[in-house]
Design a protein around this motif. Sequence first.
Motif, PDB file in Angstrom:
ATOM      1  N   MET A 238       0.819  -1.213   0.000  1.00 30.40           N
ATOM      2  CA  MET A 238       0.000   0.000   0.000  1.00 30.40           C
ATOM      3  C   MET A 238       0.853   1.263   0.000  1.00 30.40           C
ATOM      4  SD  MET A 238      -2.940  -1.084  -0.492  1.00 30.40           S
ATOM      5  CE  MET A 238      -3.669   0.562  -0.510  1.00 30.40           C
ATOM      6  N   ALA A 239       2.055   1.196   0.566  1.00 27.64           N
ATOM      7  CA  ALA A 239       2.959   2.354   0.533  1.00 27.64           C
ATOM      8  C   ALA A 239       3.389   2.643  -0.908  1.00 27.64           C
ATOM      9  CB  ALA A 239       4.182   2.101   1.413  1.00 27.64           C
ATOM     10  N   ILE A 240       3.652   1.578  -1.662  1.00 24.00           N
ATOM     11  CA  ILE A 240       4.002   1.749  -3.081  1.00 24.00           C
ATOM     12  C   ILE A 240       2.841   2.405  -3.820  1.00 24.00           C
ATOM     13  CG2 ILE A 240       4.513   0.530  -5.244  1.00 24.00           C
ATOM     14  CD1 ILE A 240       5.902  -1.628  -3.490  1.00 24.00           C
ATOM     15  N   GLN A 241       1.637   1.898  -3.572  1.00 21.43           N
ATOM     16  CA  GLN A 241       0.461   2.427  -4.266  1.00 21.43           C
ATOM     17  C   GLN A 241       0.165   3.863  -3.859  1.00 21.43           C
ATOM     18  OE1 GLN A 241      -1.119   1.262  -6.781  1.00 21.43           O
ATOM     19  NE2 GLN A 241      -2.648   2.900  -6.878  1.00 21.43           N
ATOM     20  N   GLN A 242       0.393   4.203  -2.598  1.00 18.02           N
ATOM     21  CA  GLN A 242       0.124   5.567  -2.159  1.00 18.02           C
ATOM     22  C   GLN A 242       1.005   6.554  -2.917  1.00 18.02           C
ATOM     23  OE1 GLN A 242       0.125   6.184   2.065  1.00 18.02           O
ATOM     24  NE2 GLN A 242      -0.138   8.393   1.893  1.00 18.02           N
ATOM     25  N   GLU A 243       2.254   6.187  -3.131  1.00 19.64           N
ATOM     26  CA  GLU A 243       3.167   7.054  -3.875  1.00 19.64           C
ATOM     27  C   GLU A 243       2.700   7.200  -5.330  1.00 19.64           C
ATOM     28  OE1 GLU A 243       7.911   7.149  -5.068  1.00 19.64           O
ATOM     29  OE2 GLU A 243       7.279   6.080  -3.264  1.00 19.64           O
ATOM     30  N   ILE A 244       2.260   6.081  -5.907  1.00 16.41           N
ATOM     31  CA  ILE A 244       1.757   6.121  -7.286  1.00 16.41           C
ATOM     32  C   ILE A 244       0.508   6.991  -7.369  1.00 16.41           C
ATOM     33  CG2 ILE A 244       0.685   4.717  -9.107  1.00 16.41           C
ATOM     34  CD1 ILE A 244       2.555   2.407  -8.162  1.00 16.41           C
ATOM     35  N   SER A 245      -0.417   6.805  -6.420  1.00 19.14           N
ATOM     36  CA  SER A 245      -1.656   7.596  -6.408  1.00 19.14           C
ATOM     37  C   SER A 245      -1.360   9.084  -6.287  1.00 19.14           C
ATOM     38  CB  SER A 245      -2.566   7.154  -5.263  1.00 19.14           C
ATOM     39  OG  SER A 245      -2.992   5.832  -5.441  1.00 19.14           O
ATOM     40  N   ASN A 246      -0.407   9.417  -5.434  1.00 16.97           N
ATOM     41  CA  ASN A 246      -0.010  10.813  -5.249  1.00 16.97           C
ATOM     42  C   ASN A 246       0.505  11.408  -6.563  1.00 16.97           C
ATOM     43  OD1 ASN A 246       2.177  12.949  -4.630  1.00 16.97           O
ATOM     44  ND2 ASN A 246       1.000  12.876  -2.746  1.00 16.97           N
ATOM     45  N   GLU A 247       1.367  10.664  -7.239  1.00 13.94           N
ATOM     46  CA  GLU A 247       1.926  11.143  -8.508  1.00 13.94           C
ATOM     47  C   GLU A 247       0.836  11.299  -9.565  1.00 13.94           C
ATOM     48  OE1 GLU A 247       4.911   8.263  -9.405  1.00 13.94           O
ATOM     49  OE2 GLU A 247       6.266   8.927  -7.809  1.00 13.94           O
ATOM     50  N   GLN A 248      -0.089  10.335  -9.613  1.00 15.68           N
ATOM     51  CA  GLN A 248      -1.153  10.395 -10.612  1.00 15.68           C
ATOM     52  C   GLN A 248      -2.112  11.548 -10.349  1.00 15.68           C
ATOM     53  OE1 GLN A 248      -2.615   6.379 -10.303  1.00 15.68           O
ATOM     54  NE2 GLN A 248      -1.417   5.679 -12.033  1.00 15.68           N
ATOM     55  N   CYS A 249      -2.418  11.785  -9.076  1.00 11.13           N
ATOM     56  CA  CYS A 249      -3.295  12.912  -8.743  1.00 11.13           C
ATOM     57  C   CYS A 249      -2.628  14.237  -9.134  1.00 11.13           C
ATOM     58  CB  CYS A 249      -3.624  12.911  -7.254  1.00 11.13           C
ATOM     59  SG  CYS A 249      -4.954  11.771  -6.792  1.00 11.13           S
ATOM     60  N   HIS A 250      -1.348  14.390  -8.811  1.00 11.25           N
ATOM     61  CA  HIS A 250      -0.660  15.639  -9.127  1.00 11.25           C
ATOM     62  C   HIS A 250      -0.484  15.834 -10.634  1.00 11.25           C
ATOM     63  CE1 HIS A 250       0.160  15.822  -4.798  1.00 11.25           C
ATOM     64  NE2 HIS A 250       0.429  17.093  -5.002  1.00 11.25           N
ATOM     65  N   ALA A 251      -0.436  14.730 -11.371  1.00 15.80           N
ATOM     66  CA  ALA A 251      -0.328  14.828 -12.830  1.00 15.80           C
ATOM     67  C   ALA A 251      -1.594  15.403 -13.454  1.00 15.80           C
ATOM     68  CB  ALA A 251      -0.023  13.454 -13.426  1.00 15.80           C
ATOM     69  N   LYS A 252      -2.682  15.428 -12.704  1.00 14.04           N
ATOM     70  CA  LYS A 252      -3.947  15.952 -13.226  1.00 14.04           C
ATOM     71  C   LYS A 252      -4.092  17.456 -12.995  1.00 14.04           C
ATOM     72  CE  LYS A 252      -6.380  11.549 -13.007  1.00 14.04           C
ATOM     73  NZ  LYS A 252      -7.342  10.673 -12.340  1.00 14.04           N
ATOM     74  N   ILE A 253      -3.159  18.046 -12.275  1.00 16.67           N
ATOM     75  CA  ILE A 253      -3.205  19.495 -12.055  1.00 16.67           C
ATOM     76  C   ILE A 253      -3.068  20.206 -13.401  1.00 16.67           C
ATOM     77  CG2 ILE A 253      -2.005  21.469 -11.013  1.00 16.67           C
ATOM     78  CD1 ILE A 253      -1.262  19.639  -8.674  1.00 16.67           C
ATOM     79  N   GLY A 254      -3.960  21.154 -13.627  1.00 14.74           N
ATOM     80  CA  GLY A 254      -3.966  21.897 -14.885  1.00 14.74           C
ATOM     81  C   GLY A 254      -4.860  21.291 -15.954  1.00 14.74           C
TER      82      GLY A 254
END
Length: 433
Positions: free
Chosen positions: A354-370
């Motif tokens: 889940m720690a691996i996935q949390q990092e991935i989720s964070n990156e994917q969410c931030h990639a949606k900015i803009g």
Amino acid sequence: MRKNTIDIITLGCSKNLVDSEKLMKQLELNGYRVTHDSENPQGEIAVINTCGFIGDAKEESVNMILEFCQAKEEGRLKKLYVMGCLSERYLKDLQVEIPQVDKFYGKFNWNELLADLGKTYHSECAIERHLTTPKHYAYLKISEGCDRKCAYCAIPIITGKHVSRPMEEILDEVRLLVAQGVKEFQVIAQELTYYGIDLYKKQMLPQLIEQMAEIPGVKWIRLHYAYPAHFPQDLFRVMREHSNVCKYMDIALQHISDNMLQRMRRHVTKEETYALIEQFRHEVPGIHLRTTLMVGFPGETEQDFEELKEFVRHVRFERMGAFAYSEEEGTYSARHYKDDVAEEVKQRRLDELMAIQQEISNEQCHAKIGKEFQIIIDRREGEYYVGRTEFDSPEVDPEVLVKDEGKILHIGSFHRVKVYDADDFDLYAEIIS
């Protein structure tokens, strides 16, 4: 106690919720006032719809039953009835161990409750429900049971063989719900891709979804709980060609190591799994995949777990959940395997994954900015309106928070937004239109 009032308490999955909603409608047709999951139950009758899937869910169900038994003993409740998966699986044991319950019903005979109350089951209203969700979305159950017989799973023991609902009945229910204001449908089953094999001798999920998509007023269709083996290929075309079929697929994969997949009796290989995911992303650009993975299954080695971690890093699921194996009596794994992975090892592996996935989720969410998205508004919470994109299922996926800046947004309305910030799971956006 409020006379002629019945409290319904639903535990477990959305499939249980649909059963509760159907019962609620039947009770209302017979003149009862019905509440659902009330924080302060006041009815003279209570019905608990239980879950019996895994240990934690069974414990929650038993504790809820005992809590209402106490209310009955204290004179705050006249009648207590129990239905659902736990009751289906352990009917005789529960009757002996919790005699305070007036009657236990299984998963499929809950309509007998009406006769026991001296009321009538209105078969002409069989597809009608009292929706407990916000009125703009509903869960749509298209089948019961499962024929897959995965080694760890008790569902076939509880619900029996796969039984598809007739397509016309499902489509009639969709039309009825649309007429009541429902715009978004979460299509659910224990195993979606098997739909139609028993009734029509072939997989009919693509045809069902395509016909649903053509019904006026259906704005979003989202698919839950698919199986990776023998995936119906025509569904890719349906998702591409119909803009109201969300680019979203909930497909429980459980593991990636061939050793684990074979021991779990998943009837799919590592190579086939990778190929299917590649096909999803090629055939339906932009699709968001949700999956569930299991750690600590009997015989899982550190090498198996390393393969699983590499799988999560490589595939970068947009949505992922995981859980630790718990032995369920009567299943293939309980009969044939020793539960040989220590609890602390299961927990460590779960935390790592889940720690691996949390990092991935964070990156994917931030990639949606803009970026811009269409969202549906679910509710108002504090100073924010809370909505979802087509990539987000209610209650389990990220949400989009839109600050209230004086413009009234109606619940169930669609809006175009631009994302300006994100955290690990949620997006912050402003309304464009």
